[in-house]
Design a protein around this motif. Sequence first.
Motif, mmCIF file in Angstrom:
data_model
loop_
_atom_site.group_PDB
_atom_site.id
_atom_site.type_symbol
_atom_site.label_atom_id
_atom_site.label_comp_id
_atom_site.label_asym_id
_atom_site.label_seq_id
_atom_site.Cartn_x
_atom_site.Cartn_y
_atom_site.Cartn_z
ATOM 1 N N GLY A 204 62.318 48.630 -12.097
ATOM 2 C CA GLY A 204 62.917 47.367 -11.648
ATOM 3 C C GLY A 204 61.882 46.424 -11.056
ATOM 4 N N GLY A 205 62.401 45.361 -10.434
ATOM 5 C CA GLY A 205 61.491 44.382 -9.842
ATOM 6 C C GLY A 205 60.636 45.006 -8.750
ATOM 7 N N MET A 206 61.160 46.055 -8.088
ATOM 8 C CA MET A 206 60.439 46.631 -6.945
ATOM 9 C C MET A 206 59.172 47.369 -7.365
ATOM 10 S SD MET A 206 63.119 49.609 -5.819
ATOM 11 C CE MET A 206 62.071 50.378 -4.612
ATOM 12 N N LEU A 207 59.054 47.717 -8.642
ATOM 13 C CA LEU A 207 57.888 48.499 -9.051
ATOM 14 C C LEU A 207 56.591 47.710 -8.874
ATOM 15 C CD1 LEU A 207 56.361 47.917 -12.080
ATOM 16 C CD2 LEU A 207 58.658 48.403 -12.828
ATOM 17 N N PHE A 208 56.688 46.363 -8.925
ATOM 18 C CA PHE A 208 55.461 45.565 -8.853
ATOM 19 C C PHE A 208 54.854 45.595 -7.455
ATOM 20 C CE2 PHE A 208 57.998 44.078 -12.394
ATOM 21 C CZ PHE A 208 57.082 44.294 -13.416
ATOM 22 N N THR A 209 55.690 45.783 -6.443
ATOM 23 C CA THR A 209 55.150 45.923 -5.086
ATOM 24 C C THR A 209 54.402 47.254 -4.986
ATOM 25 O OG1 THR A 209 57.001 44.604 -4.293
ATOM 26 C CG2 THR A 209 55.755 45.796 -2.629
ATOM 27 N N PHE A 210 54.908 48.271 -5.685
ATOM 28 C CA PHE A 210 54.193 49.561 -5.730
ATOM 29 C C PHE A 210 52.876 49.425 -6.485
ATOM 30 C CE2 PHE A 210 56.690 53.112 -3.974
ATOM 31 C CZ PHE A 210 57.806 52.412 -3.578
ATOM 32 N N LEU A 211 52.917 48.711 -7.628
ATOM 33 C CA LEU A 211 51.675 48.534 -8.392
ATOM 34 C C LEU A 211 50.657 47.742 -7.567
ATOM 35 C CD1 LEU A 211 52.862 47.821 -12.073
ATOM 36 C CD2 LEU A 211 52.012 49.962 -11.099
ATOM 37 N N ALA A 212 51.135 46.699 -6.882
ATOM 38 C CA ALA A 212 50.221 45.894 -6.056
ATOM 39 C C ALA A 212 49.625 46.744 -4.941
ATOM 40 C CB ALA A 212 50.960 44.686 -5.491
ATOM 41 N N ALA A 213 50.426 47.671 -4.397
ATOM 42 C CA ALA A 213 49.921 48.553 -3.340
ATOM 43 C C ALA A 213 48.827 49.471 -3.878
ATOM 44 C CB ALA A 213 51.065 49.378 -2.759
ATOM 45 N N LYS A 214 48.819 49.651 -5.177
ATOM 46 C CA LYS A 214 47.760 50.461 -5.806
ATOM 47 C C LYS A 214 46.691 49.567 -6.443
ATOM 48 C CE LYS A 214 49.374 54.771 -6.840
ATOM 49 N NZ LYS A 214 49.515 55.805 -7.795
ATOM 50 N N ASP A 215 46.676 48.301 -6.001
ATOM 51 C CA ASP A 215 45.653 47.328 -6.401
ATOM 52 C C ASP A 215 45.717 46.864 -7.847
ATOM 53 O OD1 ASP A 215 44.646 47.147 -3.835
ATOM 54 O OD2 ASP A 215 43.373 48.923 -4.125
ATOM 55 N N TYR A 216 46.854 47.032 -8.507
ATOM 56 C CA TYR A 216 46.997 46.440 -9.841
ATOM 57 C C TYR A 216 47.393 44.972 -9.706
ATOM 58 C CZ TYR A 216 47.081 51.128 -11.878
ATOM 59 O OH TYR A 216 46.762 52.396 -12.271
ATOM 60 N N GLU A 217 46.983 44.157 -10.698
ATOM 61 C CA GLU A 217 47.442 42.764 -10.728
ATOM 62 C C GLU A 217 48.776 42.726 -11.461
ATOM 63 O OE1 GLU A 217 43.720 39.918 -10.498
ATOM 64 O OE2 GLU A 217 43.602 41.293 -12.205
#
Length: 382
Positions: A204-217
């Motif tokens: 979902g939309g929340m996965l991008f906050t997880f990806l950002a926390a792992k330094d992905y753009e």
Amino acid sequence: MRTLSDLGDLAGKRVLLRCDFNPTIQRLLELGASVLICSHLGRPEGQVNKEFTLAPVAARLGELLGQEVIFASDTIGVQAKEVTNALSLGRVAVLENLRFAEAETSKDAETRMAFAKELAAFADKFVSDGFGVVHRKHSSVYELATLLPSAAGLLIEAEVEVLQQLTRSDQKPYTVVLGGSKVSDKLAVIGSLLPKINNLIVGGGMLFTFLAAKDYEVASSLLESDQIPTVKQYIQQAEELGVRIILPTDIRMASSFSPDAKVEIAQIDALNRTSFGETGIGLDIGPDSEQVFSEVIQESRVCFWNGPMGVFEMEAFASGTRAIAKALSQVEGLNVVGGGDSASAVRALGFAESDFSHISTGGGASLEYLEGKSLPGLEVLK
Ligand code: AMP
């Protein structure tokens, strides 16, 4: 928790039911009561707004029950009083949308209590059955239950039973799947579930906050930057506990937030390198992720799912949600759909109720229960 059998003989009693429109109505009629229903629809915010009237609901209920259902066009006013006074044995009446009255959701306990007293005067006993509102300290959920002999209806009983199973289960593997758009809403439940589970799947939309926390753009995908520190903490806590946090490896990137947007599948380290560049928006998980998520889910003995994997309302971005619903339906064990949009998604995508152990009617309420919070509408029934 008190249930219907704790209310004693209901024959000839007038029962006020805070309701989600479900089998409790029929059970109360079978038990010989007359039933006065109060409920809410939408968020009219304390104003009379005919867009949210319960009149059509009362009419449809009449069709379903095969008997006339009387409708009162106000909540505690002249009409409601007339209708309740005339309500004879075995009959059903529905009051107008409780949220037309500001007092129902007021922050002031005295205001709520005054409203609840008016409602309580209409009946002998109270049955609380709106599971979707039990986490709210509203007049008809909390105060009303303190004023009359009260108990949970069949829906709340069933919901609580499943939630108890989810909190107490020691079956492994135990997988929780979270999606949807609001990370902040779902973080608290992660904290309380981590010590119990084996896998946390995030979509979902929340996965991008997880990806950002792992330094992905993440290009222009949904991001709650202020939640990144908390997400980092959970990622670390999961590592310490040996819980796998499973994130997608590929994403369906869209040229815009629209059903006919152009779509490209991108690996998570290349989300800003599609032909849409920085303007691309991730609107669903990709096919590889669907497969990995599905395998983890199918192997689970307990699986709880809350929140769609993508913008399932648009067919181009419904694939991830459909795959997860299908995998969940194949779990041999306890498989629970946790309300709100995931419940609408499984129905919209054509799954049957019987494909799951339970489809909750309250997303917010079930998450708060699993967080271990005390829910006012349940506490008051103990
Ligand atoms: P929630 O109420 O938090 O469970 O969120 C449900 C909503 O999340 C649904 O209306 C979905 O369309 C939306 N959603 C799911 N995935 C995404 C995404 N990748 N970007 C934006 N919204 C999404």
